[in-house]
Design a protein around this motif. Structure first.
Motif, PDB file in Angstrom:
ATOM      1  N   TYR A 128      31.792  39.507 -55.334  1.00 33.97           N
ATOM      2  CA  TYR A 128      32.823  40.434 -54.860  1.00 33.97           C
ATOM      3  C   TYR A 128      34.214  39.807 -54.915  1.00 33.97           C
ATOM      4  O   TYR A 128      35.214  40.513 -55.109  1.00 33.97           O
ATOM      5  CB  TYR A 128      32.512  40.900 -53.440  1.00 33.97           C
ATOM      6  N   SER A 132      38.888  40.845 -56.843  1.00 26.77           N
ATOM      7  CA  SER A 132      40.312  40.704 -56.492  1.00 26.77           C
ATOM      8  C   SER A 132      41.198  40.692 -57.735  1.00 26.77           C
ATOM      9  O   SER A 132      42.386  41.011 -57.661  1.00 26.77           O
ATOM     10  CB  SER A 132      40.537  39.426 -55.685  1.00 26.77           C
ATOM     11  N   VAL A 135      42.587  44.215 -58.344  1.00 26.41           N
ATOM     12  CA  VAL A 135      43.298  44.904 -57.272  1.00 26.41           C
ATOM     13  C   VAL A 135      44.744  45.097 -57.710  1.00 26.41           C
ATOM     14  O   VAL A 135      45.478  44.124 -57.905  1.00 26.41           O
ATOM     15  CB  VAL A 135      43.234  44.107 -55.955  1.00 26.41           C
ATOM     16  N   TYR A 144      39.713  46.499 -50.398  1.00 21.56           N
ATOM     17  CA  TYR A 144      39.031  45.264 -50.799  1.00 21.56           C
ATOM     18  C   TYR A 144      38.779  44.372 -49.581  1.00 21.56           C
ATOM     19  O   TYR A 144      37.666  43.856 -49.392  1.00 21.56           O
ATOM     20  CB  TYR A 144      39.893  44.519 -51.823  1.00 21.56           C
TER      21      TYR A 144
END
Length: 209
Positions: A128, A132, A135, A144
């Motif tokens: 995960y 980023s 984003v 997030y």
């Protein structure tokens, strides 16, 4: 564990050769009941787990501890008729050792499964974290961060529970330092992502994109 204590008591009773062994029916039955409970809980764990390694590792340990318990019960029965029985003494020794060994195997299999759970959560967080990179807005960043929080909370709880069970001080310290390091790096990641979003927003605002 009461079962282990009782097995040790049984084992100590046969330490001295030539000594009449007292009636061990009561402690052996207590061990048998404890073994039954342990195996019952273990089998329920195997039935409900999604860990294929645990499902593979537990059954042999069940067989070992149940077989050893049967040997122990047989020995106790033999001793009722002959407190000096050499064969019964050997059975007691073999049975008590087998129970201790089988119990150790069960606990190790369960322990390793718990470690694998932590590893799976860690892998999920690592996967995960790479999100980023895509984003692009503050709204995405809020989402997030919100989605990252449950995984981090779960990992912290699992690590804390795990470190309490560790008997090796060095391993405990290593685990706690690693968790503390990760906690410190998450804010750095978020801060870096904020800057990335701001930079991309400024770049696009200047017509670079």
């Amino acid at each position: 564990m009461v079962m282990v204590v009782m097995v040790v008591i049984v084992h100590e009773e046969v330490e001295v050769d030539g000594k009449a062994i007292p009636d061990l029916t009561a402690p052996v039955l207590a061990v048998q009941a404890a073994v039954g409970n342990l195996v019952k809980v273990g089998k329920e764990t195997v039935r409900t787990t999604e860990d294929p390694i645990l499902r593979q590792d537990m059954p042999p340990a069940f067989s070992k501890v149940e077989s050893a318990c049967s040997t122990l019960v047989q020995a106790a029965s033999m001793l009722v008729g002959d407190p000096y029985s050499v064969a019964a003494r050997d059975f007691l020794i073999d049975g008590s050792r087998g129970i201790l060994s089988g119990t150790s195997d069960l606990l190790l299999a369960f322990d390793e499964a718990e470690v694998r759970k932590i590893v799976r959560v860690c892998r999920g967080i690592l996967e995960y974290l790479s999100v980023s990179e895509v984003v692009d807005s503050m709204e995405d960043l809020v989402t997030y961060t919100r989605n990252l929080h449950p995984g981090m909370t779960r990992l912290a709880k699992m690590v804390d529970e795990r470190q309490r069970e560790l008997t090796h001080q060095g391993h405990r310290s290593l685990l706690l330092r690693a968790m503390a390091s990760l906690r410190g790096l998450v804010p750095v990641l978020i801060s870096g992502t904020v800057r990335g979003v701001e930079w991309r927003g400024g770049r696009w605002g200047d017509g670079w994109g």
